[in-house]
Design a protein around this motif. Structure first.
Motif, PDB file in Angstrom:
ATOM      1  N   ALA A   5      -2.919 -92.748  12.770  1.00 36.09           N
ATOM      2  CA  ALA A   5      -3.676 -91.525  12.442  1.00 36.09           C
ATOM      3  C   ALA A   5      -3.048 -90.788  11.258  1.00 36.09           C
ATOM      4  O   ALA A   5      -3.185 -89.587  11.129  1.00 36.09           O
ATOM      5  N   ASP A  17      -6.558 -91.498  23.635  1.00 32.56           N
ATOM      6  CA  ASP A  17      -7.442 -91.075  22.539  1.00 32.56           C
ATOM      7  C   ASP A  17      -7.431 -89.561  22.373  1.00 32.56           C
ATOM      8  O   ASP A  17      -7.400 -89.050  21.247  1.00 32.56           O
ATOM      9  N   LYS A  18      -7.457 -88.826  23.484  1.00 33.81           N
ATOM     10  CA  LYS A  18      -7.449 -87.362  23.428  1.00 33.81           C
ATOM     11  C   LYS A  18      -6.134 -86.861  22.834  1.00 33.81           C
ATOM     12  O   LYS A  18      -6.127 -85.943  22.002  1.00 33.81           O
ATOM     13  N   GLU A  73      -6.221 -87.433  19.160  1.00 32.24           N
ATOM     14  CA  GLU A  73      -7.139 -86.463  18.558  1.00 32.24           C
ATOM     15  C   GLU A  73      -6.458 -85.104  18.373  1.00 32.24           C
ATOM     16  O   GLU A  73      -6.534 -84.501  17.307  1.00 32.24           O
ATOM     17  N   THR A 110      -3.696 -85.363  15.729  1.00 31.28           N
ATOM     18  CA  THR A 110      -4.276 -85.443  14.392  1.00 31.28           C
ATOM     19  C   THR A 110      -4.724 -84.060  13.926  1.00 31.28           C
ATOM     20  O   THR A 110      -4.463 -83.659  12.788  1.00 31.28           O
ATOM     21  N   GLU A 111      -5.377 -83.325  14.803  1.00 31.78           N
ATOM     22  CA  GLU A 111      -5.814 -81.966  14.472  1.00 31.78           C
ATOM     23  C   GLU A 111      -4.625 -81.091  14.069  1.00 31.78           C
ATOM     24  O   GLU A 111      -4.660 -80.405  13.058  1.00 31.78           O
TER      25      GLU A 111
END
Length: 85
Positions: A3, A68-69, A72, A75-76
């Motif tokens: 990521a 995955d969460k 995510e 990455t944010e």
């Protein structure tokens, strides 16, 4: 790189995510924990201050959805703090 993060090559369940900036490291750690992603920090004196990192541990009990969460959210936050583009 996962990521966009700088991660070291590892063959264990421990995944180091390089942050390189202590104030950002602690902010990201706090926000990740608040959002349910448990991480540890590794900083001086264990490593040089500019080599500070988050340490994630993978477990067989984690679901793909949980992973995955977590990616995510990381990455944010990585984008928010300029760790990744």
């Amino acid at each position: 790189s996962i990521a966009g993060f700088d991660i070291s090559h590892t063959q264990s369940a421990v995944v180091p995510v390089m942050i390189y900036d202590e104030p950002i490291l602690f902010k990201m750690c706090q926000e990740l924990r608040q959002r349910g992603v448990y991480v540890n920090v590794v900083t001086y004196p264990a490593v040089r201050r500019k080599e500070c990192r988050l340490r994630l541990c993978t477990m067989k009990d984690l679901t793909f959805e949980q992973i995955d969460k977590a990616v995510e959210i990381m990455t944010e936050l990585g984008k928010k703090y300029g760790v990744i583009k």
